[in-house]
Structure formats: structure tokens, C-alpha cells
Write a protein that holds these residues in place. Structure first.
Motif, PDB file in Angstrom:
ATOM      1  N   ILE A 102      -2.515   9.691  26.001  1.00 52.14           N
ATOM      2  CA  ILE A 102      -1.412   9.458  26.926  1.00 52.14           C
ATOM      3  C   ILE A 102      -0.084   9.785  26.255  1.00 52.14           C
ATOM      4  N   LEU A 103       0.094   9.298  25.021  1.00 51.06           N
ATOM      5  CA  LEU A 103       1.339   9.558  24.300  1.00 51.06           C
ATOM      6  C   LEU A 103       1.528  11.056  24.068  1.00 51.06           C
ATOM      7  N   ALA A 104       0.451  11.744  23.675  1.00 49.47           N
ATOM      8  CA  ALA A 104       0.548  13.190  23.433  1.00 49.47           C
ATOM      9  C   ALA A 104       0.918  13.928  24.712  1.00 49.47           C
ATOM     10  N   ASP A 105       0.293  13.564  25.837  1.00 52.51           N
ATOM     11  CA  ASP A 105       0.587  14.236  27.101  1.00 52.51           C
ATOM     12  C   ASP A 105       2.012  13.964  27.566  1.00 52.51           C
ATOM     13  N   LEU A 106       2.471  12.726  27.381  1.00 51.48           N
ATOM     14  CA  LEU A 106       3.841  12.397  27.784  1.00 51.48           C
ATOM     15  C   LEU A 106       4.850  13.236  27.007  1.00 51.48           C
ATOM     16  N   ALA A 107       4.658  13.323  25.681  1.00 51.66           N
ATOM     17  CA  ALA A 107       5.591  14.095  24.850  1.00 51.66           C
ATOM     18  C   ALA A 107       5.480  15.584  25.146  1.00 51.66           C
ATOM     19  N   ALA A 108       4.251  16.082  25.271  1.00 48.58           N
ATOM     20  CA  ALA A 108       4.056  17.518  25.484  1.00 48.58           C
ATOM     21  C   ALA A 108       4.640  17.972  26.814  1.00 48.58           C
ATOM     22  N   SER A 109       4.606  17.117  27.823  1.00 48.80           N
ATOM     23  CA  SER A 109       5.112  17.508  29.141  1.00 48.80           C
ATOM     24  C   SER A 109       6.600  17.810  29.111  1.00 48.80           C
ATOM     25  N   ALA A 110       7.318  17.259  28.125  1.00 44.47           N
ATOM     26  CA  ALA A 110       8.759  17.501  28.023  1.00 44.47           C
ATOM     27  C   ALA A 110       9.119  18.359  26.821  1.00 44.47           C
ATOM     28  N   GLY A 111       8.128  18.891  26.110  1.00 46.09           N
ATOM     29  CA  GLY A 111       8.417  19.710  24.940  1.00 46.09           C
ATOM     30  C   GLY A 111       8.943  18.903  23.773  1.00 46.09           C
ATOM     31  N   ALA A 112       8.648  17.610  23.727  1.00 38.76           N
ATOM     32  CA  ALA A 112       9.127  16.751  22.639  1.00 38.76           C
ATOM     33  C   ALA A 112       8.136  16.758  21.478  1.00 38.76           C
ATOM     34  N   THR A 113       8.641  16.397  20.294  1.00 38.43           N
ATOM     35  CA  THR A 113       7.796  16.254  19.111  1.00 38.43           C
ATOM     36  C   THR A 113       7.464  14.782  18.926  1.00 38.43           C
ATOM     37  N   LEU A 114       6.178  14.487  18.754  1.00 36.71           N
ATOM     38  CA  LEU A 114       5.754  13.106  18.553  1.00 36.71           C
ATOM     39  C   LEU A 114       4.937  13.030  17.274  1.00 36.71           C
ATOM     40  N   ASP A 115       5.390  12.182  16.335  1.00 40.63           N
ATOM     41  CA  ASP A 115       4.701  11.983  15.061  1.00 40.63           C
ATOM     42  C   ASP A 115       4.390  10.511  14.881  1.00 40.63           C
ATOM     43  N   PRO A 138       0.837  -1.204   0.000  1.00 40.28           N
ATOM     44  CA  PRO A 138       0.000   0.000   0.000  1.00 40.28           C
ATOM     45  C   PRO A 138       0.869   1.250   0.000  1.00 40.28           C
ATOM     46  N   PRO A 139       0.371   2.363  -0.510  1.00 43.35           N
ATOM     47  CA  PRO A 139       1.157   3.597  -0.528  1.00 43.35           C
ATOM     48  C   PRO A 139       1.485   4.051   0.887  1.00 43.35           C
ATOM     49  N   GLN A 140       2.665   4.701   1.023  1.00 41.56           N
ATOM     50  CA  GLN A 140       3.101   5.164   2.331  1.00 41.56           C
ATOM     51  C   GLN A 140       2.197   6.298   2.832  1.00 41.56           C
ATOM     52  N   PRO A 141       1.635   6.166   4.039  1.00 41.19           N
ATOM     53  CA  PRO A 141       0.827   7.269   4.589  1.00 41.19           C
ATOM     54  C   PRO A 141       1.726   8.457   4.937  1.00 41.19           C
ATOM     55  N   ASP A 142       1.093   9.581   5.168  1.00 45.89           N
ATOM     56  CA  ASP A 142       1.824  10.772   5.574  1.00 45.89           C
ATOM     57  C   ASP A 142       2.020  10.772   7.083  1.00 45.89           C
ATOM     58  N   TRP A 143       3.035  11.535   7.501  1.00 50.30           N
ATOM     59  CA  TRP A 143       3.253  11.710   8.938  1.00 50.30           C
ATOM     60  C   TRP A 143       2.139  12.580   9.521  1.00 50.30           C
ATOM     61  N   VAL A 144       1.695  12.225  10.704  1.00 47.42           N
ATOM     62  CA  VAL A 144       0.685  13.000  11.434  1.00 47.42           C
ATOM     63  C   VAL A 144       1.300  13.414  12.765  1.00 47.42           C
ATOM     64  N   THR A 145       1.230  14.699  13.075  1.00 50.86           N
ATOM     65  CA  THR A 145       1.807  15.213  14.319  1.00 50.86           C
ATOM     66  C   THR A 145       0.827  15.006  15.471  1.00 50.86           C
ATOM     67  N   VAL A 146       1.266  14.303  16.486  1.00 46.31           N
ATOM     68  CA  VAL A 146       0.459  14.073  17.674  1.00 46.31           C
ATOM     69  C   VAL A 146       0.746  15.139  18.727  1.00 46.31           C
ATOM     70  N   SER A 147       2.023  15.521  18.841  1.00 45.68           N
ATOM     71  CA  SER A 147       2.420  16.583  19.772  1.00 45.68           C
ATOM     72  C   SER A 147       3.554  17.365  19.133  1.00 45.68           C
ATOM     73  N   ALA A 148       3.353  18.659  18.931  1.00 41.81           N
ATOM     74  CA  ALA A 148       4.390  19.495  18.317  1.00 41.81           C
ATOM     75  C   ALA A 148       5.414  19.897  19.366  1.00 41.81           C
ATOM     76  N   GLY A 149       6.649  20.032  18.936  1.00 38.96           N
ATOM     77  CA  GLY A 149       7.721  20.413  19.846  1.00 38.96           C
ATOM     78  C   GLY A 149       7.419  21.725  20.534  1.00 38.96           C
ATOM     79  N   GLY A 150       7.694  21.824  21.806  1.00 36.54           N
ATOM     80  CA  GLY A 150       7.492  23.066  22.546  1.00 36.54           C
ATOM     81  C   GLY A 150       6.112  23.195  23.148  1.00 36.54           C
ATOM     82  N   GLU A 151       5.193  22.235  22.875  1.00 35.85           N
ATOM     83  CA  GLU A 151       3.848  22.338  23.446  1.00 35.85           C
ATOM     84  C   GLU A 151       3.874  21.841  24.894  1.00 35.85           C
ATOM     85  N   ARG A 152       4.528  22.602  25.737  1.00 28.68           N
ATOM     86  CA  ARG A 152       4.592  22.226  27.140  1.00 28.68           C
ATOM     87  C   ARG A 152       3.259  22.534  27.816  1.00 28.68           C
TER      88      ARG A 152
END
Length: 483
Positions: free
Chosen positions: A452-465, A31-45
Motif C-alpha cells: 500500500i505504501l509503495a503504491d501510494l508513493a509511486a502514484s505520485a512519483g514520490a520516493t519512499l525509503d 544495535p548498529p544502524q540499518p541501511d536505507w531500503v528503497t520501497v518506491s523510487a522517485g518517478g516510478e509512476r
């Protein structure tokens, strides 16, 4: 949440790839490769943990004060101009009224109506000596039917123009009227080359009572001069008052921000104490389960195993089979409890490092026949501080839980690499995948994995895709800036 699966085939794409450009796509058809979807953008503390910066607040207050000063200045200039124009018009009307009664009417002669040269000359002499000047630049006398019988511009004498409604009204109901002159009108062609003028007209009468309309034109410079005077007075008081208010507010704002910063620090300390207390409680529960229930079940498993062997020796085959079934159940319970202990408190994370903790976490997947590849630096070489290691573990643990619960994957790859100053965690599986955008927009009831994943990443200002799709597997990627 219905789980995720790997976007790329881990067999052909290494999990240590760091950017989209560096990731090799599978060579097999699929199947064609899906696009990246941002769950938590960097700096969203989390908003509750944004540090209070006094300097920034002061700058915002100063900027707001500057905007208010500009707005007040513009509005004050407009208001001053309007007030000055009204006052200048009123002044021109008053002057014209006085000149009409005291200067012009005594010099009028009925022969002006027949354009008598001598009468015109006498009136012109009076007008030029006593009326025209810096405050009045043009004088006209009109008959009720619109004929100019006198003007200080000789070329205008004898011209006929239809009087406007206001001019006719001034003749019918004697009154003085003033306004800003419309220099585009035909009767004002001789004044068209000048700047704006104030136009004032009122009725006067000849010695025999013949009505004429006396009209004067005053330069608009008086309005500009009056505007400047009003604006200087207004601006001096208003702007100095506003600046004084800002100066008085600064210590108050400084004190409030200092209190807010102190309260935030106390809140963070309380939160850290709560986290530490939670960790201690998890450790206590894990120790109690390990030293109590797990050990007792282990002893019970040995006892049941011995009883099964004894029953088999005595020839009680049925009893021996039943005991072996109970033994299997007890050992499964011990395995489940040990997996639960790792989830509750991964002791190996503090004592043996991130890789050992992930090895313990993936034991459940391996027991189900899922192939797990770990590409994580050994203990002490991750380059992460303890808090960052715990974050990476929690995110990887949640991703692996989703794999175990929903993905139906055959293979999972977990890697931790460096990309410049960033630490990059990749968790890739070849499971069934899911619709990421739909799951983010409308999560299923009771499924909190993405949150949960979004909150974990956002709490540290990390980017999660995440890159996934139905039947395309799932690839989670978290970028954690180096501290």
C-alpha cells in the motif's frame, strides 16, 4: 506485515532531519544502524498514467528507421560485394577461356617445353600485345609436373612448384577454374607486392597434344567497381522505399498517438470520477455513522449512566456495577467508531488541514499510552496542494496504522519539512522493527502494508525509503517533489 520501528532514537534525533548526512546518530549504545531500503523510487509512476508524448514517439520511430537503414546498408554492402566478386570471377573465367582458345593455343609450340628462346619470344609477343592489359596483369603456363615454361615475368620461367589439388583436377578433367588468389603462396612471390588478384586457370594443348595449364591473374579493382555499381542501384531503390514508408507511416502514427492520448485522458477522467465517487461514498457512510449509530450510542451511554446512578441511589449495588460495565463497553464502542470515522473520511483534512487530520489519526495511539510528537506546519502553511496533502496524510496514516498494529512502540514522531524543492515526510517510531529486505522480497500472506505504501508513493512519483531492523525501530521517509 510485522511492523517497523525507528532507526534512530527520536529523543536524540529530530524528525525534521532531511538527509543521511544531516541525521545525528544516537549517542547511547545500541544495535548498529540499518541501511536505507528503497520501497518506491522517485518517478516510478503507474504505467497506466504515463502521458503519451507524440514527439517522443516520432523520434523513436525515426531512430528505429535510422537503425534499420544502417543495418540494411551494411547487409546490402556485404551482399553487393559478394555478388560483385562472383560476377567478376565469372567474367575473368570467361575472358580467360576465350583468350586460351582464340589467342594462346594458336601461338603455342612444343619447343616451349624445352625453354626454346625463339618459341618463348613469339608467345611473349602475342601475350603482351593481345592478352595483357587492364583486365589481365599476369600470365603463366605450367607443365603437369609444376614447371613454369612461360611467364610474362622472365624470372619465373623455369621455377618448379607443386600444383594444388584444384590445378591438377583442372588438367585431368578439362575445366576453367577461378578464385581469389592467395598471394602468400610461394609460386605467387612475384605478385606478392600487388593488391588482391583474381586467379583463373584452365588447360591448353600444344600442337602435338601436350597439356599445359594456362593461368591468368586479373586485378581485383573490377570487383570494387562492380560492387559500387550494384550498391548504388540497390541503395537507391531500398533506401528511397524505406524513407517513403516512414513518411507514409508518420500520419498514421500521429493519428494513433492522438487517439491513445485521448483515450488516456478519458481514462484519467474516469479514474478521477471513481476517486471522487469513492470519497463521496466514504463521506456519506461517515455522515450516516456519525449522525446515526454514534449519536444513538451516545444517547444510550447517557441513559445507561443515569440508570447506573439511579440503581446506586436505590441501593442496588450489583445492578449499578453491571450498568457501569455496559456503559464502559458502549463508550469504548463509540471511541472505536469515531476512530473508524477518521479512517474512513478525515473531514478535518479538508476543513482544518493536515495537522488537524493527523491529530485525529493519532488519537488512538495516544489513548494506548504512546507518546506522539507532531512537527507539521499549521493549516494553510504546508505548501502542498490538496492532492499532495491527501497523499502525505494517507502515507502517514498507513505508517501509524502499522505502529498501532505491530510496532509496540512507546513514542512516534511525525514531521513534514522542506528540503530544497522537495517536501519530506518522516515517520519515526521506537518499536520492534522488522527485516525490510525480507518483507519486500517475500511479504507475509495477508500483509499489504508495504504494498500500500509503495503504491501510494509511486502514484505520485514520490520516493519512499525505510530504515529498520529487528529491535532497531523504524524510520519511514517520503520525498515528494514540489509540483
Amino acid at each position: 506485515m510485522s511492523h517497523t520501528g525507528a532507526v534512530q532514537d527520536p529523543a536524540t534525533d529530530g524528525p525534521g532531519s532531511l538527509t543521511d548526512d544531516e541525521v545525528s546518530e544516537p549517542t547511547v549504545a545500541g544495535p548498529p544502524q540499518p541501511d536505507w531500503v528503497t520501497v518506491s523510487a522517485g518517478g516510478e509512476r503507474s504505467a497506466g498514467y504515463r502521458p503519451v508524448r507524440t514527439g517522443r514517439i516520432m523520434a523513436q520511430v525515426a531512430a528505429a528507421a535510422a537503425v534499420v537503414v544502417v543495418v540494411v546498408g551494411v547487409l546490402g554492402a556485404v551482399a553487393s560485394r559478394n555478388v560483385a566478386e562472383r560476377q567478376a570471377v565469372n567474367d575473368a573465367a570467361t575472358i580467360t577461356d576465350l583468350l586460351a582458345e582464340a589467342v594462346v593455343m594458336p601461338a603455342l609450340d612444343d619447343s616451349l617445353l624445352t625453354f626454346d628462346a625463339e618459341a618463348t619470344a613469339r608467345l611473349d609477343s602475342v601475350v603482351r600485345s593481345r592478352v595483357l592489359g587492364t583486365s589481365i596483369s599476369r600470365v603463366k603456363l605450367w607443365t603437369p609436373d609444376g614447371v613454369i615454361v612461360y611467364s610474362d615475368d622472365p624470372e619465373a620461367i623455369g621455377d618448379r612448384f607443386a600444383l594444388g589439388e584444384e590445378e591438377r583436377q583442372a588438367l585431368l578433367e578439362p575445366m576453367t577454374h577461378a578464385e581469389v588468389s592467395d598471394l602468400t603462396r610461394p609460386e605467387n612471390r612475384s605478385e606478392a607486392g600487388q593488391d588482391k588478384l583474381l586467379e583463373v586457370y584452365q588447360p591448353v594443348w600444344t600442337p602435338t597434344g601436350q597439356p599445359l595449364l594456362f593461368e591468368t591473374y586479373a586485378p581485383y579493382d573490377s570487383v570494387a567497381a562492380r560492387t559500387g555499381e550494384l550498391w548504388r542501384g540497390f541503395a537507391g531503390i531500398t533506401l528511397s522505399s524505406m524513407l517513403l514508408l516512414v513518411v507514409l507511416l508518420m500520419p498514421v502514427i500521429w493519428r494513433l498517438t492522438d487517439r491513445l492520448r485521448t483515450a488516456q485522458s478519458q481514462r484519467e477522467q474516469l479514474l478521477q470520477r471513481a476517486v471522487d465517487a469513492s470519497a463521496e461514498e466514504r463521506q456519506r457512510i461517515a455522515a450516516h455513522l456519525h449522525d446515526g449509530v454514534v449519536q444513538e450510542l451516545a444517547v444510550s451511554s447517557f441513559a445507561v449512566a443515569g440508570a447506573a446512578e439511579q440503581a446506586d441511589t436505590l441501593g442496588h449495588r450489583g445492578l449499578a456495577d453491571q450498568l457501569r460495565g455496559v456503559l464502559g463497553t458502549v463508550r469504548a464502542s463509540i471511541g472505536g467508531l469515531r476512530s473508524l470515522l477518521v479512517d474512513i473520511y478525515p473531514a478535518s483534512l479538508r476543513t482544518a488541514g493536515l495537522r488537524a487530520a493527523l491529530e485525529d489519526t493519532t488519537a488512538t495511539l495516544r489513548s494506548r499510552g504512546v507518546e506522539v510528537d507532531l512537527d507539521v506546519p499549521p493549516y494553510g502553511r504546508t505548501g502542498l496542494d490538496p492532492a499532495a496533502e491527501e497523499l502525505v496524510f494517507r502515507v502517514a496514516q498507513e505508517c501509524l496504522r502499522n505502529v498501532a498494529g505491530h510496532a509496540h512502540a512507546r513514542r512516534v514522531t511525525v514531521s513534514l519539512t522542506r528540503d530544497g524543492r522537495d517536501h519530506v515526510l518522516d515517520v519515526v517510531d521506537d518499536g520492534v522493527g522488522f527485516d525490510a529486505e525480507r518483507a519486500l522480497a517475500d511479504p507475509e500472506e495477508g500483509h499489504f502494508g508495504l504494498r500500500i505504501l509503495a503504491d501510494l508513493a509511486a502514484s505520485a512519483g514520490a520516493t519512499l525509503d525505510v530504515r529498520t531492523g529487528p529491535g532497531a525501530g523504524t524510520h519511514w521517509r517520503m520525498r515528494l517533489p514540489a509540483s
